[in-house]
Design a protein around this motif. Structure first.
Motif, PDB file in Angstrom:
ATOM      1  N   ARG A  11       7.977  -5.320  -3.853  1.00 16.21           N
ATOM      2  CA  ARG A  11       8.923  -5.034  -4.943  1.00 16.21           C
ATOM      3  C   ARG A  11       8.849  -3.573  -5.364  1.00 16.21           C
ATOM      4  NH1 ARG A  11       8.628  -8.561 -10.427  1.00 16.21           N
ATOM      5  NH2 ARG A  11       9.931 -10.041  -9.259  1.00 16.21           N
ATOM      6  N   PHE A  12       7.644  -3.065  -5.520  1.00 18.91           N
ATOM      7  CA  PHE A  12       7.489  -1.688  -5.994  1.00 18.91           C
ATOM      8  C   PHE A  12       7.868  -0.681  -4.915  1.00 18.91           C
ATOM      9  CE2 PHE A  12       3.852  -3.465  -8.814  1.00 18.91           C
ATOM     10  CZ  PHE A  12       4.765  -3.893  -9.759  1.00 18.91           C
ATOM     11  N   ALA A  13       7.427  -0.930  -3.678  1.00 15.16           N
ATOM     12  CA  ALA A  13       7.660   0.046  -2.607  1.00 15.16           C
ATOM     13  C   ALA A  13       9.140   0.197  -2.292  1.00 15.16           C
ATOM     14  CB  ALA A  13       6.888  -0.352  -1.350  1.00 15.16           C
ATOM     15  N   ILE A  14       9.900  -0.892  -2.353  1.00 10.42           N
ATOM     16  CA  ILE A  14      11.333  -0.785  -2.085  1.00 10.42           C
ATOM     17  C   ILE A  14      12.113  -0.387  -3.335  1.00 10.42           C
ATOM     18  CG2 ILE A  14      12.093  -3.182  -2.597  1.00 10.42           C
ATOM     19  CD1 ILE A  14      13.661  -3.011   0.106  1.00 10.42           C
ATOM     20  N   GLY A  15      11.544  -0.654  -4.498  1.00  6.38           N
ATOM     21  CA  GLY A  15      12.270  -0.417  -5.748  1.00  6.38           C
ATOM     22  C   GLY A  15      12.144   0.975  -6.309  1.00  6.38           C
ATOM     23  N   VAL A  16      11.240   1.795  -5.761  1.00  8.66           N
ATOM     24  CA  VAL A  16      10.937   3.086  -6.381  1.00  8.66           C
ATOM     25  C   VAL A  16      12.044   4.111  -6.196  1.00  8.66           C
ATOM     26  CG1 VAL A  16       9.760   4.125  -4.391  1.00  8.66           C
ATOM     27  CG2 VAL A  16       9.035   4.711  -6.745  1.00  8.66           C
ATOM     28  N   ALA A  17      12.863   3.995  -5.151  1.00 12.37           N
ATOM     29  CA  ALA A  17      13.879   5.021  -4.864  1.00 12.37           C
ATOM     30  C   ALA A  17      14.928   5.087  -5.966  1.00 12.37           C
ATOM     31  CB  ALA A  17      14.550   4.737  -3.519  1.00 12.37           C
ATOM     32  N   ARG A  18      15.288   6.295  -6.359  1.00 11.33           N
ATOM     33  CA  ARG A  18      16.273   6.510  -7.429  1.00 11.33           C
ATOM     34  C   ARG A  18      17.689   6.662  -6.903  1.00 11.33           C
ATOM     35  NH1 ARG A  18      11.318   5.382  -9.506  1.00 11.33           N
ATOM     36  NH2 ARG A  18      11.094   6.121 -11.640  1.00 11.33           N
ATOM     37  N   THR A  19      17.843   6.968  -5.622  1.00 14.24           N
ATOM     38  CA  THR A  19      19.156   7.179  -5.024  1.00 14.24           C
ATOM     39  C   THR A  19      19.152   6.597  -3.616  1.00 14.24           C
ATOM     40  OG1 THR A  19      18.566   9.315  -4.044  1.00 14.24           O
ATOM     41  CG2 THR A  19      19.469   9.347  -6.292  1.00 14.24           C
ATOM     42  N   ASP A  20      20.351   6.464  -3.046  1.00 20.20           N
ATOM     43  CA  ASP A  20      20.465   6.006  -1.670  1.00 20.20           C
ATOM     44  C   ASP A  20      19.810   7.000  -0.712  1.00 20.20           C
ATOM     45  OD1 ASP A  20      21.838   4.145   0.367  1.00 20.20           O
ATOM     46  OD2 ASP A  20      22.588   6.118   0.950  1.00 20.20           O
ATOM     47  N   ALA A  21      19.982   8.274  -0.961  1.00 21.91           N
ATOM     48  CA  ALA A  21      19.377   9.284  -0.093  1.00 21.91           C
ATOM     49  C   ALA A  21      17.862   9.156  -0.096  1.00 21.91           C
ATOM     50  CB  ALA A  21      19.796  10.684  -0.542  1.00 21.91           C
ATOM     51  N   GLU A  22      17.285   8.940  -1.261  1.00 21.77           N
ATOM     52  CA  GLU A  22      15.835   8.780  -1.348  1.00 21.77           C
ATOM     53  C   GLU A  22      15.396   7.487  -0.655  1.00 21.77           C
ATOM     54  OE1 GLU A  22      12.375   8.535  -4.821  1.00 21.77           O
ATOM     55  OE2 GLU A  22      14.385   9.234  -5.330  1.00 21.77           O
ATOM     56  N   ALA A  23      16.195   6.446  -0.791  1.00 19.68           N
ATOM     57  CA  ALA A  23      15.845   5.159  -0.188  1.00 19.68           C
ATOM     58  C   ALA A  23      15.823   5.226   1.332  1.00 19.68           C
ATOM     59  CB  ALA A  23      16.824   4.088  -0.647  1.00 19.68           C
ATOM     60  N   GLN A  24      16.603   6.111   1.904  1.00 24.36           N
ATOM     61  CA  GLN A  24      16.667   6.213   3.362  1.00 24.36           C
ATOM     62  C   GLN A  24      15.349   6.668   3.972  1.00 24.36           C
ATOM     63  OE1 GLN A  24      20.134   8.426   4.684  1.00 24.36           O
ATOM     64  NE2 GLN A  24      21.414   7.464   3.120  1.00 24.36           N
ATOM     65  N   SER A  25      14.496   7.285   3.169  1.00 30.66           N
ATOM     66  CA  SER A  25      13.225   7.812   3.690  1.00 30.66           C
ATOM     67  C   SER A  25      12.047   6.867   3.463  1.00 30.66           C
ATOM     68  CB  SER A  25      12.919   9.169   3.050  1.00 30.66           C
ATOM     69  OG  SER A  25      12.693   9.026   1.648  1.00 30.66           O
ATOM     70  N   LEU A  26      12.289   5.684   2.912  1.00 30.33           N
ATOM     71  CA  LEU A  26      11.193   4.741   2.670  1.00 30.33           C
ATOM     72  C   LEU A  26      10.656   4.180   3.983  1.00 30.33           C
ATOM     73  CD1 LEU A  26      12.566   2.716  -0.402  1.00 30.33           C
ATOM     74  CD2 LEU A  26      11.055   4.716  -0.418  1.00 30.33           C
ATOM     75  N   ASP A  27       9.407   3.737   3.936  1.00 35.57           N
ATOM     76  CA  ASP A  27       8.758   3.166   5.122  1.00 35.57           C
ATOM     77  C   ASP A  27       9.052   1.663   5.158  1.00 35.57           C
ATOM     78  OD1 ASP A  27       7.116   2.233   7.130  1.00 35.57           O
ATOM     79  OD2 ASP A  27       5.343   3.342   6.467  1.00 35.57           O
ATOM     80  N   TYR A  28      10.140   1.296   5.817  1.00 35.48           N
ATOM     81  CA  TYR A  28      10.567  -0.102   5.804  1.00 35.48           C
ATOM     82  C   TYR A  28       9.691  -0.995   6.671  1.00 35.48           C
ATOM     83  CZ  TYR A  28      14.441   1.402   3.000  1.00 35.48           C
ATOM     84  OH  TYR A  28      15.183   1.915   1.971  1.00 35.48           O
ATOM     85  N   ASN A  29       9.005  -0.444   7.644  1.00 32.98           N
ATOM     86  CA  ASN A  29       8.036  -1.250   8.387  1.00 32.98           C
ATOM     87  C   ASN A  29       6.895  -1.688   7.477  1.00 32.98           C
ATOM     88  OD1 ASN A  29       9.261  -1.288  10.963  1.00 32.98           O
ATOM     89  ND2 ASN A  29       8.484   0.762  11.410  1.00 32.98           N
ATOM     90  N   GLN A  30       6.415  -0.763   6.656  1.00 31.77           N
ATOM     91  CA  GLN A  30       5.340  -1.106   5.729  1.00 31.77           C
ATOM     92  C   GLN A  30       5.820  -2.109   4.677  1.00 31.77           C
ATOM     93  OE1 GLN A  30       1.809  -0.096   5.570  1.00 31.77           O
ATOM     94  NE2 GLN A  30       2.137  -1.986   4.402  1.00 31.77           N
ATOM     95  N   ILE A  31       7.026  -1.909   4.180  1.00 36.95           N
ATOM     96  CA  ILE A  31       7.556  -2.840   3.184  1.00 36.95           C
ATOM     97  C   ILE A  31       7.710  -4.234   3.792  1.00 36.95           C
ATOM     98  CG2 ILE A  31       9.496  -3.343   1.648  1.00 36.95           C
ATOM     99  CD1 ILE A  31       9.956  -0.274   1.521  1.00 36.95           C
ATOM    100  N   LEU A  32       8.156  -4.304   5.039  1.00 37.01           N
ATOM    101  CA  LEU A  32       8.238  -5.599   5.727  1.00 37.01           C
ATOM    102  C   LEU A  32       6.862  -6.235   5.874  1.00 37.01           C
ATOM    103  CD1 LEU A  32      10.872  -5.038   8.551  1.00 37.01           C
ATOM    104  CD2 LEU A  32      10.924  -6.850   6.810  1.00 37.01           C
ATOM    105  N   THR A  33       5.851  -5.430   6.124  1.00 35.09           N
ATOM    106  CA  THR A  33       4.487  -5.963   6.220  1.00 35.09           C
ATOM    107  C   THR A  33       4.075  -6.616   4.909  1.00 35.09           C
ATOM    108  OG1 THR A  33       3.844  -4.319   7.876  1.00 35.09           O
ATOM    109  CG2 THR A  33       2.071  -5.365   6.631  1.00 35.09           C
ATOM    110  N   TYR A  34       4.368  -5.937   3.797  1.00 34.73           N
ATOM    111  CA  TYR A  34       4.080  -6.536   2.490  1.00 34.73           C
ATOM    112  C   TYR A  34       4.865  -7.840   2.312  1.00 34.73           C
ATOM    113  CZ  TYR A  34       2.293  -1.881   1.067  1.00 34.73           C
ATOM    114  OH  TYR A  34       1.608  -0.695   0.953  1.00 34.73           O
ATOM    115  N   ALA A  35       6.158  -7.799   2.599  1.00 32.49           N
ATOM    116  CA  ALA A  35       7.018  -8.958   2.365  1.00 32.49           C
ATOM    117  C   ALA A  35       6.614 -10.140   3.243  1.00 32.49           C
ATOM    118  CB  ALA A  35       8.470  -8.587   2.601  1.00 32.49           C
ATOM    119  N   ASN A  36       6.252  -9.864   4.477  1.00 32.11           N
ATOM    120  CA  ASN A  36       5.865 -10.954   5.383  1.00 32.11           C
ATOM    121  C   ASN A  36       4.567 -11.624   4.954  1.00 32.11           C
ATOM    122  OD1 ASN A  36       8.068 -10.839   7.169  1.00 32.11           O
ATOM    123  ND2 ASN A  36       7.155  -9.156   8.318  1.00 32.11           N
ATOM    124  N   ALA A  37       3.772 -10.916   4.166  1.00 33.70           N
ATOM    125  CA  ALA A  37       2.542 -11.501   3.625  1.00 33.70           C
ATOM    126  C   ALA A  37       2.741 -11.997   2.195  1.00 33.70           C
ATOM    127  CB  ALA A  37       1.420 -10.463   3.665  1.00 33.70           C
TER     128      ALA A  37
END
Length: 500
Positions: free
Chosen positions: A230-256
């Motif tokens: 929730r926190f790792a994906i929710g921190v971005a303030r804009t779409d441009a900022e969200a594009q640089s998030l580590d979605y593999n890591q976020i998926l690792t959190y979500a899958n667990a």
């Protein structure tokens, strides 16, 4: 000038009625007395768990819900109208704003208080060599894990809500405190929750409130991973900022993460959903105290106007949809407009109220589920990660595993715009009032879907800045659209072509 933070200790959990909402005076713990007795020490820690959870379903959620167009109002009580009015208003970050304590002040006090109390526990165990032996059992690591978890979750919420805050550890010099960025706060949050997971094992128990239910190590670990997602994906303030998030890591959190809803039972006057209590209140004429925003009915029925007609002779008919949640979660009330005032903008009117989670105008009842973290949110986080990676087929599979299909019977085409529209739909409808105070707002900001001029984060409250003698600043308002802290409106939900 010495930096000062709110040092609040919640030995007693304060709750508020529908009719009156007051913030009690902070109580500084008698640390020597509490720490001298293992059972008292453990109860002190448990009370902090309760405070941390309660802060996620607090009154302050109303403002984020208004900013995300989840409800509409012209009611100026506690500044509600400020967050629903169009065009958007600037946050009045000044001590002359009597409502600031409820808007930006409440999360600041609550989550910094949790961090302070967690630091007391951590310091006693790690720096003072304290052991926690209760009824002959050594629960030292258990209490330490719980304290790191509470601290990490509180830091995560500060990272999502404010542009900056303090990172405070047991050995931090209070005379040398400086603000940290929201990204630094997120990093601290994830590190502390990871530490908590590493300490939780064996006969571990995380008790939600005194004599209340407990989580075992496995469930606690799932919940901890869910918060990190929730926190790792929710921190971005804009779409441009969200594009640089580590979605593999976020998926690792979500899958667990969670495999079922985390909706613990309420305990009257101790632990209940005050956010829902206000949001779902039913007025005598059948209208909702906080009517459902046109955004929701427009998502169900794209032919429905995004703003209510300003012609006073027009009453919108009921929306139509093949999604049964339109009738399961909402009620058409026609011309019953409750507290809505035409002189303050008829475009803000609504002919619907939200009935999902409604409990006869009283959420403060023992046994009612307190909606903290739904499993569906994990489904949508996975789908969003796949969307960002361009794997639209996997995104659709995640959406099909969620209530979008099992309850709403809504299919999704494996194309980028369709997946994004489906995510907006689900976060706005399925997660509203189910995920605590900020989830729809953080989703919309990271996709630039908020109306232009909407705040994308809170400034540090003016009451704090006056103490620290830092410059007072603010966010929001159409004049600041696109600037840091204020939505550009570049993908305003009102302009989206709703195809699924």
């Amino acid at each position: 000038m010495r930096k000062v933070i709110y040092l609040v200790t919640a030995l007693l959990v304060m709750s508020c009625s529908q009719e009156e909402f007051n913030i009690g005076n902070p109580n500084q713990a008698d640390a020597a007395r509490v720490l001298a007795n293992a059972a008292d020490f453990q109860n002190f820690n448990i009370s902090n768990h309760t405070t941390m959870l309660t802060a996620q379903v607090s009154f302050s959620g109303i403002y984020f819900r208004g900013a995300a167009d989840q409800f509409s109002t012209t009611n100026a009580f506690r500044g509600f109208w400020d967050y629903c009015d169009q065009p958007r208003r600037q946050v009045l970050n000044t001590t002359s704003n009597d409502d600031l304590i409820y808007q930006a002040g409440l999360p600041w006090v609550d989550f910094n208080g949790v961090i302070n109390n967690a630091n007391i526990v951590i310091n006693n165990i790690e720096n003072d060599g304290g052991e926690v032996i209760v009824s002959g059992s050594d629960v030292t690591e258990q209490e330490l894990a719980a304290a790191y978890f509470d601290k990490g979750v509180a830091q995560g919420y500060l990272a999502l809500i404010y542009d900056k805050a303090y990172i405070v550890d047991p050995d931090t010099d209070p005379n040398a405190l400086e603000f940290s960025t929201y990204q630094e706060l997120l990093d601290a949050s994830l590190a502390n929750i990871t530490t908590a997971i590493g300490l939780a094992s064996g006969s571990f128990e995380y008790t939600l409130y005194a004599s209340g239910p407990s989580l075992d190590a496995a469930t606690f670990t799932q919940l901890a991973n869910s918060y990190m997602a929730r926190f790792a994906i929710g921190v971005a303030r804009t779409d441009a900022e969200a594009q640089s998030l580590d979605y593999n890591q976020i998926l690792t959190y979500a899958n667990a993460g969670l495999t079922e809803d985390f909706f613990p039972p309420a305990l009257e006057t101790v632990f209940f959903n005050n956010f829902q209590d206000w949001s779902l209140f039913l007025l005598g004429d059948g209208a909702g105290y906080m009517p459902t925003d046109q955004k929701i009915t427009h998502l169900f029925d794209p032919s429905y106007d995004t703003d209510y007609p300003t012609d006073a002779s027009i009453i919108l008919p009921a929306a139509t949809s093949d999604d049964p949640r339109l009738d399961l979660y909402y009620e058409y009330v026609a011309e019953n407009f409750g507290f809505l005032r035409e002189s303050r903008g008829r475009q803000l009117f609504s002919s619907y109220r939200t009935i999902k989670f409604f409990n006869d105008n009283d959420q403060n009842q023992t046994g009612i589920p307190v909606n903290i973290f739904p499993k569906a949110e994990i489904d949508y986080i996975k789908a969003e990660c796949y969307y960002r990676q361009g794997n639209y087929g996997a995104a659709v599979t995640a959406l099909d595993a969620s209530p979008r299909m099992s309850v709403g019977m809504q299919s999704t085409t494996a194309a980028g715009p369709n997946v994004l529209n489906a995510l907006l739909y689900e976060v706005s409808i399925e997660l509203d009032l189910a995920s605590g105070i900020i989830v729809p707002w953080t989703f919309m900001r990271r996709h630039d879907m908020l109306q232009a001029g909407t705040l994308t984060m809170y400034p540090v409250p003016a009451s704090e800045l006056e103490i620290t003698q830092d410059e007072i600043y603010t966010f929001g308002g159409p004049a600041a659209a696109g600037e840091v802290g204020t939505a550009s409106g570049s993908n305003d939900w009102r302009n989206i072509n709703l195809v699924y």
